[in-house]
Design an enzyme around this catalytic site. Structure first.
Site, short mmCIF file in Angstrom:
data_model
loop_
_atom_site.label_atom_id
_atom_site.label_comp_id
_atom_site.label_asym_id
_atom_site.label_seq_id
_atom_site.Cartn_x
_atom_site.Cartn_y
_atom_site.Cartn_z
N SER A 155 -0.01 -2.43 -3.01
CA SER A 155 0.05 -3.10 -1.70
C SER A 155 -0.85 -4.33 -1.68
CB SER A 155 -0.37 -2.14 -0.59
OG SER A 155 -0.45 -2.84 0.65
N SER A 182 4.01 -8.60 -3.18
CA SER A 182 4.11 -9.21 -1.85
C SER A 182 3.19 -10.44 -1.70
CB SER A 182 3.78 -8.16 -0.77
OG SER A 182 4.64 -7.06 -0.85
N ASP A 296 10.39 -6.13 2.11
CA ASP A 296 10.76 -5.53 3.40
C ASP A 296 12.22 -5.81 3.72
OD1 ASP A 296 8.23 -4.56 3.75
OD2 ASP A 296 7.71 -5.82 5.47
O1 LIG Z 1 0.22 -7.81 4.96
C1 LIG Z 1 1.22 -7.54 5.65
O2 LIG Z 1 1.29 -7.86 6.85
C2 LIG Z 1 2.35 -6.83 5.03
C3 LIG Z 1 2.46 -6.76 3.66
C4 LIG Z 1 3.58 -6.09 2.98
O3 LIG Z 1 3.11 -4.85 2.49
P1 LIG Z 1 2.75 -4.58 0.93
O4 LIG Z 1 1.74 -5.58 0.51
O5 LIG Z 1 2.21 -3.18 0.98
O6 LIG Z 1 4.02 -4.71 0.14
C5 LIG Z 1 4.74 -5.81 3.92
O7 LIG Z 1 5.63 -4.90 3.32
C6 LIG Z 1 4.27 -5.25 5.23
O8 LIG Z 1 5.35 -5.01 6.10
C7 LIG Z 1 3.36 -6.21 5.93
C1 LIG Z 2 6.02 -1.75 5.24
C2 LIG Z 2 6.00 -2.09 6.51
O1 LIG Z 2 4.95 -1.95 7.37
P1 LIG Z 2 3.40 -1.69 7.17
O2 LIG Z 2 3.08 -1.65 5.69
O3 LIG Z 2 2.71 -2.85 7.83
O4 LIG Z 2 3.15 -0.38 7.84
C3 LIG Z 2 7.20 -2.70 7.15
O5 LIG Z 2 7.07 -3.15 8.31
O6 LIG Z 2 8.27 -2.74 6.54
#
Ligand SMILES: O=C(O)C1=C[C@@H](OP(=O)(O)O)[C@@H](O)[C@H](O)C1
Ligand SMILES: C=C(OP(=O)(O)O)C(=O)O
Length: 416
Positions: A155, A182, A296
């Protein structure tokens, strides 16, 4: 042409709340997203002693650069990855005793690398139940900062949390990132820290933040690009035109690039200064696409994939298995229930063309599964969601807006 007003970005709202809370002065957030995740974030800040008030559609945040005003707090993060990963880092730079817990779904999701990093930086952090997962407790006494290595392959939110807290650490912070998913979310973090007056030096995968002060401001939240993907996909699937104002050439969110996948499949895409328009052309071709940066939107593409004239293969999305649910398996099982041939591997899914049959869609309490399969339901009769309300995580009004679209386009069928 249909214009869809998409609500504010969840990710931008969460960052703006954090940065405003850490700033000197009062910030005004305009067009912030009001959904379960951002309410969890806002209420989490309130529990930590910050003042967050509503003024019409705006949110006003009284910043406290020294960390949470409350000396002791129990914060419940609901289903929100942003709250569960960002708020503990904010608490750790303060002084007090803080406990963070979340829903069963969020408890299952990892926080280990972030927790290890906070410990390395000087926080007394303990796991109340399972190692690497919420609930956690933090006895905070400021963070000294320094230098660390971070694995953000599961993440990017671990990195975002540490970056946003970094200017509040005594010695600042240098983070050498060994692996990162990401990435556009991290670019958004760095841009938004700049918007609140803090600079980050980025050299390759090394990020350096000196001790600095955030400055309060008026901040406009851009519409949510992941949410927009459902409406763009709907246009591509049904041969209609959808315009989303507020998401254009300079949008911060990586998920705006979802339209490139639609373009590669045959849709017409026009990205202007401050809006994006997608027009379906009546055909969708198969493709192979790497969605590591924009995962996402993987369920959005997977749900319309059966309508392509060739296989759709989505690669490099291993971390979608640790989201609200295992999204690769959730997409595969729902598509199979619709009679579609699907194969999956550790980090990919491949969907064959087919004609969907009626099915009960198992949302796994995941808003993205619910919204993505609602799009498929524009062309397949009899797709019924088992848990339509789970869309509240990021878009409580989704079914109303989607229903309006369905009526405007004179499409029948059931989706929730
Ligand atoms: O930093 C953020 O706001 C997010 C990062 C992403 O997560 P990951 O980094 O776990 O993939 C995304 O999937 C999530 O919905 C929001
Ligand atoms: C992965 C998601 O959310 P979060 O990681 O912010 O809970 C999302 O909104 O698809």
């Amino acid at each position: 042409m249909t214009t869809v007003q998409v609500p504010g970005s969840k990710s931008v709202t969460a960052r703006a709340l954090f940065l405003a809370a850490a700033a000197d002065g009062t910030s005004r957030l305009r067009a912030a997203l009001d959904s379960d995740d951002t309410q969890a974030f806002r209420d989490g800040l309130r529990t930590l002693g910050y003042q967050v008030t509503e003024a019409g559609d705006d949110w006003l945040v009284d910043g406290r650069p020294a960390g949470p005003p409350a000396p002791d707090a129990d914060v419940y993060c609901r289903d929100a990855g942003t709250a569960a990963r960002f708020l503990p880092a904010l608490a750790a730079v303060g002084h007090g005793h803080y406990r963070f817990d979340a829903s069963a779904q969020m408890r299952r999701r990892p926080v280990g690398p972030l927790a290890t990093a906070l410990r390395d930086l000087g926080a007394a952090l303990s796991f109340a139940d399972a190692e690497g997962h919420l609930p956690i407790g933090i006895a905070a006494n400021g963070l000294r900062g320094g230098r660390l290595r971070l694995d953000a392959s599961v993440s990017s939110q671990f990195l975002t949390a540490l970056l946003m807290a970094a200017p509040l650490m005594t010695d600042g912070l240098t983070i050498e990132v060994t692996d990162l998913v990401s990435r556009p979310y991290v670019e958004m973090t760095v841009t938004m820290m700049g918007d609140f007056g803090v600079s980050v030096q980025t050299v390759g995968n090394t990020f350096t933040v000196a001790p600095q002060r955030y400055v309060a401001r008026v901040y406009d939240v851009e519409p949510d690009a992941s949410t927009a993907s459902y409406f763009f996909a709907a246009a591509a699937l049904t041969g209609r035109t959808v315009t989303v104002p507020g998401l254009g050439k300079n949008a911060m969110q990586g998920d705006v690039r979802f339209v490139e996948a639609l373009r590669a499949m045959g849709a017409e895409v026009v990205v202007e200064e401050n809006r994006t328009t997608v027009t379906g052309t009546g055909r969708l071709s198969g493709l192979t696409v790497n969605m590591r940066d924009i995962s996402d939107t993987m369920p959005t593409l997977a749900a319309i994939a059966p309508y392509a004239d060739g296989p759709v293969r989505i690669e490099d999305v291993a971390n979608t298995r640790v989201k609200e649910c295992d999204r690769l398996e959730a997409c595969a099982t729902n598509l199979r229930a619709m009679g579609i041939e699907v194969a999956t591997g550790a980090d990919w899914i491949e969907i064959r063309p087919g004609t969907p049959r009626p099915a009960l869609i198992d949302c796994h309490a995941d808003h993205r599964i619910a919204m993505a399969f609602s799009v498929a339901g524009l062309r397949a009769d009899g797709l019924v969601l088992d848990d339509p309300d789970c869309v509240r995580k990021t878009f409580p009004g989704f079914h109303r807006v989607f229903g309006d679209l369905r009526r405007e386009w004179d499409l029948t069928g059931q989706h929730g």
